[in-house]
Design a protein around this motif. Structure first.
Motif, mmCIF file in Angstrom:
data_model
loop_
_atom_site.group_PDB
_atom_site.id
_atom_site.type_symbol
_atom_site.label_atom_id
_atom_site.label_comp_id
_atom_site.label_asym_id
_atom_site.label_seq_id
_atom_site.Cartn_x
_atom_site.Cartn_y
_atom_site.Cartn_z
ATOM 1 N N VAL A 154 46.404 37.911 45.711
ATOM 2 C CA VAL A 154 46.027 36.504 45.632
ATOM 3 C C VAL A 154 44.883 36.340 44.630
ATOM 4 N N ASP A 155 44.906 35.210 43.934
ATOM 5 C CA ASP A 155 43.780 34.871 43.064
ATOM 6 C C ASP A 155 42.777 34.107 43.926
ATOM 7 N N VAL A 156 41.713 34.780 44.296
ATOM 8 C CA VAL A 156 40.751 34.187 45.234
ATOM 9 C C VAL A 156 40.041 32.968 44.660
ATOM 10 N N ASP A 159 43.438 30.138 44.971
ATOM 11 C CA ASP A 159 44.294 29.988 46.140
ATOM 12 C C ASP A 159 43.667 28.991 47.127
ATOM 13 N N PRO A 160 44.375 27.916 47.462
ATOM 14 C CA PRO A 160 43.796 26.880 48.326
ATOM 15 C C PRO A 160 43.424 27.375 49.723
ATOM 16 N N ASP A 161 44.221 28.274 50.296
ATOM 17 C CA ASP A 161 43.920 28.785 51.639
ATOM 18 C C ASP A 161 42.659 29.644 51.628
ATOM 19 N N VAL A 162 42.534 30.498 50.622
ATOM 20 C CA VAL A 162 41.346 31.344 50.506
ATOM 21 C C VAL A 162 40.114 30.475 50.288
ATOM 22 N N LEU A 163 40.214 29.537 49.367
ATOM 23 C CA LEU A 163 39.064 28.664 49.087
ATOM 24 C C LEU A 163 38.688 27.837 50.316
ATOM 25 N N ALA A 164 39.661 27.421 51.094
ATOM 26 C CA ALA A 164 39.363 26.669 52.310
ATOM 27 C C ALA A 164 38.575 27.529 53.297
#
Length: 183
Positions: A154-156, A159-164
């Motif tokens: 994943v591109d941290v 990625d919307p889930d990671v950023l959330a």
């Protein structure tokens, strides 16, 4: 929420560090009323040595670190993992912040740790070490803030889930209330 300041210690000195980019991104996405201050210059602070610390004048870089973290309401480490532990630069910063013993700049401050590594564990061991060291230095480690994110698939930074998850960690740290947590 009242104005809250978070001092951020980035555990990577690399100019193209993903963790530094992550810290910078989180600073721009901080909740309203939250100021995120990335403390630069950790690589210029000499290794902690009690002889230097007990001298009549400590190094200016160490004094500036103590002042900036001491003025903050919260502390957040954003760090990768080096050889299964936290990077030396972060450990050194915590060493300087832990003194004088019992009255260091992190005493009583809520502390969180997040970060990413290109490993399956996302820096979990480094984050555990940083939390343990901060706790010993007198900080109040906020366990719900810890995010150890793998960067393998994943591109941290996008990625919307990671950023959330990461922005939520900053929000939780900013909103942390020791009195409520103790109840």
């Amino acid at each position: 929420m009242t104005d809250t300041s978070i001092a951020v210690l980035v555990g990577s000195l690399r100019s193209d560090s993903v963790n530094r980019k992550l810290a910078e991104l989180l600073a721009t996405q901080a909740p309203e009323g939250v100021a995120v201050d990335i403390v630069d210059g950790l690589g210029t602070i000499p290794f902690y040595n009690e002889d230097i610390d007990n001298a009549s004048e400590i190094p200016a870089t160490a004094a500036a670190l103590r002042e900036r973290v001491g003025a903050a309401d919260r502390v957040l480490a954003v760090t990768p993992e080096y050889n299964g532990t936290m990077p030396a630069v972060l450990n050194n910063a915590i060493d300087w912040l832990s003194r004088p013993y019992g009255a260091g700049a992190m005493v009583g401050k809520p502390f969180g740790v997040i970060g990413t590594t290109p490993t399956p564990y996302g820096g979990r061991w480094a984050h555990e070490d940083a939390a343990r060291s901060a706790r010993i230095a007198g900080a109040t480690v906020v366990e719900d803030v810890t995010v150890s994110q793998s960067a393998i698939e994943v591109d941290v930074l996008t990625d919307p889930d990671v950023l959330a998850r990461l922005t939520n960690a900053v929000r939780l740290l900013a909103e942390y209330d020791a009195a409520t947590a103790a109840a």
